[in-house]
Write an enzyme that holds these catalytic residues in place. Sequence first.
Site, PDB file in Angstrom:
ATOM      1  CG  HIS A 121       7.755   4.586  -4.163  1.00 51.94           C
ATOM      2  ND1 HIS A 121       7.580   3.732  -5.234  1.00 51.94           N
ATOM      3  CD2 HIS A 121       7.992   3.804  -3.085  1.00 51.94           C
ATOM      4  CE1 HIS A 121       7.727   2.487  -4.819  1.00 51.94           C
ATOM      5  NE2 HIS A 121       7.967   2.491  -3.521  1.00 51.94           N
ATOM      6  CB  ALA A 172       4.059  -0.610   2.060  1.00 50.88           C
ATOM      7  CB  CYS A 200      -0.919  -0.011   1.210  1.00 45.79           C
ATOM      8  SG  CYS A 200      -0.017  -0.006   2.782  1.00 45.79           S
ATOM      9  NE  ARG A 225      11.929  -1.297   1.645  1.00 51.17           N
ATOM     10  CZ  ARG A 225      12.242  -1.635   0.401  1.00 51.17           C
ATOM     11  NH1 ARG A 225      11.633  -2.645  -0.172  1.00 51.17           N
ATOM     12  NH2 ARG A 225      13.137  -0.969  -0.274  1.00 51.17           N
TER      13      ARG A 225
HETATM   14  S1  SF4 Z   1      -1.139  -1.700   6.083  1.00 53.32           S
HETATM   15 FE1  SF4 Z   1      -2.020   0.054   7.138  1.00 53.32          FE
HETATM   16  S2  SF4 Z   1      -1.811   1.758   5.729  1.00 53.32           S
HETATM   17 FE2  SF4 Z   1      -1.466  -0.116   4.566  1.00 53.32          FE
HETATM   18  S3  SF4 Z   1      -3.438  -0.637   3.733  1.00 53.32           S
HETATM   19 FE3  SF4 Z   1      -3.305  -1.672   5.687  1.00 53.32          FE
HETATM   20  S4  SF4 Z   1      -4.165  -0.294   7.148  1.00 53.32           S
HETATM   21 FE4  SF4 Z   1      -3.754   0.842   5.365  1.00 53.32          FE
END
Ligand code: SF4
Lengths: 535, 448
Positions: free
Chosen positions: A192, A63, A60, A94
Amino acid sequence: MPSSEKKIEKHRQLRDSIIDSYPAKVGKRRSRHLVVKGEGDEQVEANAKTIPGIITTRGCAFAGCKGVVLGPIKDAVNLVHGPVGCSYYSWLTRRNFARPGESGKNYLQYCVTTDMQEGDIVFGGEKKLMQAIREVKEALDPEAIIVSATCPVGLIGDDIASVAREAEAELGVKVFSANCEGYKGVSQSVGHHIACNALMENVVGSEEPEETTPFDVNIFGEYNIGGDLWNITPLLEKIGYRVLSTYTGDASIHDLARAPRAKLNVLMCHRSINYAAQMFWDRYQLPWLKVNYVGVDETARSLREMARFFEDDGLMARTEEVIAEELERVRSQLDHYRGRLAGRRVMLFVGGSRAHHFQHLCEDLGMEVVLAGYEFAHRDDYEGRQVLSGMSRSSLSKVVQDISYELESGFEPAFSEEELGRKGAALEGSLLDYEGMNAHMKEGALIVDDLNHHETEVLVRELRPDVFCSGIKDKYVVEKMGVPSRQLHSYDYSGPYTGFEGALTFARDMEMAVYTPTTRFMAPPWKKEAPDGDA
Amino acid sequence: MAGNFVSTTNPCRMCRPLGACLAFRGIEDSMVLLHGSQGCSTYMRRYISSHFREPVDIASSSLSEKSAVYGGAESLKRGVKNVVDRYSPRVLGIATTCLTETIGDDVELIIGELLRDEPALREVEIIPVSTPSYSGGHYNGFHDSCVALISRLAQGGPRGDGVNLFPGFLSPADIRHLKDVMDGFGLSAVIIPDISETLDGGIVDSYRRIPAGGTPLEAVRRTGTAAFSLEFSAATPGRQSAALLLKESFSVPAERLPAPIGISYSDRFFQAVSRRAGRPVPEHFARQRERLLDAMVDAHKYLSGKRAAVYGDPDFVLGLSSFLADVGVVPAVIASGGGGREFISELELACAHLEDPPEILTYTDFGEIARAAAASGVDLLVGTSKGNHIARELQVPLMRAGFPIHDRIGGQRMLHVGYAGAMALLDLLTNTIIAGAQDELGYGYSYM
Ligand code: SF4
Ligand code: SF4
């Protein structure tokens, strides 16, 4: 039929059979993401929304923003505003390495979050965020505090940017924020961009280096995974460069701030950092050059191009010396590995740049790349930046704003327009450009964008590669199918893979994968057809 | 949320839907879909894989900014259709995430609509679970899912002689051992959920998208007719108890126990099974207990008086603490990212015989654990990989146990339960301490 045509035909059929196995609508959409090199139309639809229920390896926006770009900044604390999970899962996963710099500070081991609770969701989390920032300042005293938002934050309407501003005024430490809620965009890619914007607006240009040298460079899009950066910097320093900053592996926030005074940005990962590279060009007339330090020939090529950019005889001579020295050092071992790996077939499905970078290294070892694809790339990563002009600004522009800078008033660019024109010409078009991955690929190879689980399974079964390189989510699937897999995100806890030395490490790991002793035992003796005879 | 802080530094728990993913993985022919942004699925897949080293497929409804604002019904319906089309599961768990809980999507309602429009989907048991991560942690999500499975699927009927066993979140090796124990007693037990094969499978001739194994759907349905249920959930609130739910709904007698980690709790478990089944403890396990006693005597000189900080999920930590106390190690600091009344009172019982009572930290983080461990002067840490930084700071060894273990191999194969599990833990613990002492020797190697 010549063999490349046969291969094109075979892979087209395979592709078509995958498409046919989908419900019509899904199949039609996926067909634009699976391309055979050499079949004519090689436009790859990329950066499209993932289909619900189809298992993807994509992440996402959070991330991409916190996990990839902002996370590695070592002397800043990344404070995640949200419930506990998102922050936990991005905690050191990472493998960005860092050593404490001048300030002696390194917070990569920390995972700090507001850990929102029900009350924060109902009544808003701004107060808690403010308090959390104070705690971070008090307990850890970092050089900067970066606040990243996760999914719920945007929905409940917390204004993290103004909390950050207030906190900065109150605490006297740099505090800034990134609205990288996970639902934005289609993958980590948009994160990014959000991160690049946050750095440009809050950090870049806010400090001056103590001194400059004629050969100051920034390394862009290098996150020091497994120590990759630490194979590159010594090479550059040996030649005579000074690395002013890295975006953002092993980075200090102060170095990022001083970066505009460099003479050249060299770009490793095009996907994640090209936004910043473009903004540096607009704002400081600081040009970028796409390089690749993965692979022996590619490292040498990259070093030569850098030297050509600087038009300095001494630098060019040193470059050749260093290349010769390094090649001499690795040659015999490389030959050994080539003997062991030549003709082996690889699939590369990784990231937004690595599927390109690692092709070169595989080819150095005589291996054949039968499939390559990206998880979260855009069309330009496949087809080259020339497609950008023709592309309509997609719906992405609503998610993240493109900041367009003018040349900063009062800023003295390192090179005049005329000098830059000359350098560009000497580099035959590679300055400020990237030709993409496809150009490099061999006829008949498959190019697959956002490869999903189902396709992985079919392609591995049909093409039986010797090694499948991807990430942890694919690794164990592929290994269950009896094909060895290496992770090219975390390097399977190995690496670094960059430079001359890194090529050997990669070669050793590939050899290890191909020649695993376990394969000999796959079939139990009682299942083998003929009895062993020694009974 | 630890100490006087509102922020959490280095959390000691994961988020709630991750527990749902683990629990559904123990049901035969099942899949799970997270209703939310795809990032959550991706993160949880990578996390679960890093411990089990197995493929972990978790689908997502992949919400976008538009659905984040207008609701995710359409994405959820498409997601369900596509997963069913690709995987043909018999059971499909749907766990919510922070995003869809915040939007307030009514999953039951959406699924109801979907089943009306697509009757073919009724072949699949679709089981929604509400798992907002802004309250609770992964262990809650695990229990939530067991409760949801039972409330959806369990059916009544004439009382049979089957036994239900709800183990909570233990390792695949633990589940395999529990099966052996029940077999040893000659009982026909249903373990729910059963991750023994699905999260620790071998290399097989042909790859299956949904791995073989898990509790069969029919077995889950039959739980309402069992002779009794056992559940390892002493540190969990009653409202999260599937065994209690079966008791309320179908009058299946229920006994809630601590997870049988260490000799005391294993005794309670074997005793409970023996009493309820009216059968003696099989010779095989009695012999294991004898050997364990022998080993405890051997190990005692290395362990006696050592102080440990132990941390992890509430039910698991309860068991580990009791184990440590059993073998003469003082659990000086006992910590969990969760906690609650049940957790604390059970721990107090388990530690009542100790001279200095442990410091119990609930809803805590590693920032707090580090402070407490340093202040208390512990000799070692016991818990997940996530304590490795503290261990290095304090320069004490870390005995890895629990989830996640991603910096060592074999976390999924660790045996903790029963006398055999206590033996395995005892050896690991003692050797960890001996190795630490050997490393510190100033004069080279020595017998210890
Ligand atoms: S990991 Fe966190 S920020 Fe990413 S999609 Fe899930 S809830 Fe949303
Ligand atoms: S948004 Fe919630 S459910 Fe998703 S990863 Fe974050 S904490 Fe977990």
